[in-house]
Design an enzyme around this catalytic site. Structure first.
Site, PDB file in Angstrom:
ATOM      1  CB  SER A 149      -0.874   0.010   1.257  1.00 38.89           C
ATOM      2  OG  SER A 149      -1.465   1.286   1.432  1.00 38.89           O
ATOM      3  CE1 TYR A 163      -3.769  -2.162   5.225  1.00 41.62           C
ATOM      4  CE2 TYR A 163      -3.249   0.103   4.656  1.00 41.62           C
ATOM      5  CZ  TYR A 163      -3.629  -1.172   4.274  1.00 41.62           C
ATOM      6  OH  TYR A 163      -3.850  -1.457   2.938  1.00 41.62           O
TER       7      TYR A 163
HETATM    8  P1  NAP Z   1     -11.494  -6.206   0.903  1.00 40.10           P
HETATM    9  O1  NAP Z   1     -12.421  -5.700  -0.140  1.00 40.10           O
HETATM   10  O2  NAP Z   1     -11.813  -6.004   2.325  1.00 40.10           O
HETATM   11  O3  NAP Z   1     -11.241  -7.761   0.606  1.00 40.10           O
HETATM   12  C1  NAP Z   1     -10.370  -8.470   1.464  1.00 40.10           C
HETATM   13  C2  NAP Z   1     -10.209  -9.897   0.984  1.00 40.10           C
HETATM   14  O4  NAP Z   1      -9.243 -10.529   1.818  1.00 40.10           O
HETATM   15  C3  NAP Z   1     -11.467 -10.726   1.069  1.00 40.10           C
HETATM   16  O5  NAP Z   1     -11.444 -11.679   0.043  1.00 40.10           O
HETATM   17  C4  NAP Z   1     -11.355 -11.387   2.447  1.00 40.10           C
HETATM   18  O6  NAP Z   1     -12.065 -12.627   2.558  1.00 40.10           O
HETATM   19  C5  NAP Z   1      -9.856 -11.630   2.493  1.00 40.10           C
HETATM   20  N1  NAP Z   1      -9.297 -11.702   3.846  1.00 40.10           N
HETATM   21  C6  NAP Z   1      -9.327 -10.754   4.809  1.00 40.10           C
HETATM   22  N2  NAP Z   1      -8.674 -11.189   5.910  1.00 40.10           N
HETATM   23  C7  NAP Z   1      -8.232 -12.440   5.640  1.00 40.10           C
HETATM   24  C8  NAP Z   1      -7.535 -13.420   6.368  1.00 40.10           C
HETATM   25  N3  NAP Z   1      -7.116 -13.233   7.636  1.00 40.10           N
HETATM   26  N4  NAP Z   1      -7.281 -14.618   5.766  1.00 40.10           N
HETATM   27  C9  NAP Z   1      -7.696 -14.829   4.516  1.00 40.10           C
HETATM   28  N5  NAP Z   1      -8.357 -13.944   3.755  1.00 40.10           N
HETATM   29  C10 NAP Z   1      -8.637 -12.757   4.317  1.00 40.10           C
HETATM   30  O7  NAP Z   1     -10.023  -5.563   0.716  1.00 40.10           O
HETATM   31  P2  NAP Z   1      -9.333  -4.879  -0.566  1.00 40.10           P
HETATM   32  O8  NAP Z   1      -9.557  -3.422  -0.488  1.00 40.10           O
HETATM   33  O9  NAP Z   1      -9.674  -5.626  -1.796  1.00 40.10           O
HETATM   34  O10 NAP Z   1      -7.796  -5.119  -0.182  1.00 40.10           O
HETATM   35  C11 NAP Z   1      -7.013  -6.155  -0.735  1.00 40.10           C
HETATM   36  C12 NAP Z   1      -5.558  -5.861  -0.429  1.00 40.10           C
HETATM   37  O11 NAP Z   1      -5.198  -4.598  -0.992  1.00 40.10           O
HETATM   38  C13 NAP Z   1      -5.231  -5.781   1.056  1.00 40.10           C
HETATM   39  O12 NAP Z   1      -3.968  -6.363   1.301  1.00 40.10           O
HETATM   40  C14 NAP Z   1      -5.178  -4.285   1.309  1.00 40.10           C
HETATM   41  O13 NAP Z   1      -4.360  -3.966   2.418  1.00 40.10           O
HETATM   42  C15 NAP Z   1      -4.599  -3.795  -0.007  1.00 40.10           C
HETATM   43  N6  NAP Z   1      -4.859  -2.380  -0.272  1.00 40.10           N
HETATM   44  C16 NAP Z   1      -6.127  -1.928  -0.440  1.00 40.10           C
HETATM   45  C17 NAP Z   1      -6.342  -0.573  -0.688  1.00 40.10           C
HETATM   46  C18 NAP Z   1      -7.714   0.013  -0.891  1.00 40.10           C
HETATM   47  O14 NAP Z   1      -7.851   1.245  -0.929  1.00 40.10           O
HETATM   48  N7  NAP Z   1      -8.748  -0.793  -1.044  1.00 40.10           N
HETATM   49  C19 NAP Z   1      -5.247   0.308  -0.763  1.00 40.10           C
HETATM   50  C20 NAP Z   1      -3.969  -0.197  -0.575  1.00 40.10           C
HETATM   51  C21 NAP Z   1      -3.781  -1.546  -0.340  1.00 40.10           C
HETATM   52  P3  NAP Z   1     -13.656 -12.655   2.910  1.00 40.10           P
HETATM   53  O15 NAP Z   1     -14.383 -12.231   1.668  1.00 40.10           O
HETATM   54  O16 NAP Z   1     -13.955 -14.081   3.256  1.00 40.10           O
HETATM   55  O17 NAP Z   1     -13.847 -11.719   4.031  1.00 40.10           O
END
Ligand code: NAP
Length: 254
Positions: A149, A163
């Site tokens: 991130s 985070y």
């Molecule tokens: P999200 O929409 O909340 O989706 C999270 C995903 O990870 C879901 O499939 C969830 O499974 C799974 N998950 C969460 N905790 C887990 C665990 N302990 N073990 C296994 N699976 C787990 O998140 P996102 O925004 O797509 O983020 C994905 C990645 O991108 C993360 O690493 C996040 O830090 C990074 N990121 C996101 C952003 C942003 O703005 N969105 C920015 C920078 C980085 P379930 O569906 O079963 O809950």
């Protein structure tokens, strides 16, 4: 539906059931990959992604696996290997923000929850994938893409030091693994998204927070999961064959 392609390469996408991981799984399927996704609890969301992978003409597998559990991660890779007989790419995408928490309220259980999922999970998955992909251990090489991130270099939003620090660790892990795994035929890179519209922001205000922060992005908008997915699928594939040990920001200039 098209005939499934058994000879296709296999990508494991952790947290592939929702948000950015879902978009990555679908982008890879549309580029001819078979995809094994993992999820934590939302089986219905995982099933929906599986249906879309199959609609794209590829094979899919969904495995419930908590990234905080090394046993779960071992099971994930054992099932992927058993089903597809090969692993060609790992996308270490699963992650959480964790509840907002000031440093004055630093708490072991809270910190462990975030670091277990965001950092230790990446270690566990990289270890399993490397064992199966290593050219020195009978594999045919591959790629690892870690989801970091921009918080790793900006410090993140207020009360999200846990985070930001966890993503700093993901950056360091990426650089270290790039050195360690190059002799094993495995490329390792990280993608650092900025503000991307997904449900992860529900822990700190959801759409309202995204709308407030969008004007602070140089491109004056939040990003979409597909805009991250296209970069990740590029890093998994042959088109990025000489990109290694790199952290790529996908952040609208943030
Ligand atoms: P999200 O929409 O909340 O989706 C999270 C995903 O990870 C879901 O499939 C969830 O499974 C799974 N998950 C969460 N905790 C887990 C665990 N302990 N073990 C296994 N699976 C787990 O998140 P996102 O925004 O797509 O983020 C994905 C990645 O991108 C993360 O690493 C996040 O830090 C990074 N990121 C996101 C952003 C942003 O703005 N969105 C920015 C920078 C980085 P379930 O569906 O079963 O809950």
């Amino acid at each position: 539906m098209n005939t499934p392609k058994k000879e296709a390469p296999l990508a494991v996408v952790t947290g592939g059931s929702r948000g950015i991981g879902r978009a990555i799984a679908l982008a890879l399927a549309h580029e001819g990959w078979n995809v094994c996704i993992s999820y934590l609890s939302n089986a219905a969301a995982a099933e929906e992604v599986l249906a879309q992978i199959r609609q794209a003409g590829q094979q899919g597998l969904a495995v419930k696996a908590d990234m905080a559990s090394q046993d779960d991660v071992r099971q994930l890779f054992a099932q992927a290997q058993q089903t597809f007989g090969r692993i060609d790419a790992l996308v270490n995408n699963a992650g959480v923000i964790g509840a907002l928490r000031s440093i004055f309220d630093a708490d072991q259980a809270h910190l462990r929850g975030v670091f277990d999922a965001n950092v230790l999970g990446c270690f566990y998955c990289a270890g399993e994938a490397a064992r199966l992909m290593s050219t020195q251990k009978g594999g045919h090489g591959g790629a690892i893409v870690n989801m970091s991130s921009v918080a790793s270099r900006t410090g993140g939003m207020p009360q999200e030091a846990h985070y930001a620090a966890s993503k700093g660790a993901v950056d360091s892990l990426t650089l270290a693994l790039a050195k360690e795994l190059a002799p094993h035929g495995i490329r390792v890179n990280a993608v650092r998204p900025g503000l991307i519209e997904t449900e992860i922001h529900e822990t700190h205000g959801g759409q309202a927070t995204l709308a407030k922060l969008a004007p602070t992005v140089p491109m004056a908008r939040v990003g979409q999961a597909e805009e991250v997915a296209s970069v990740v699928s590029f890093l998994c594939g042959a088109g990025s064959s000489y990109i290694h040990g790199t952290l790529i920001d996908v952040s609208g200039g943030r």
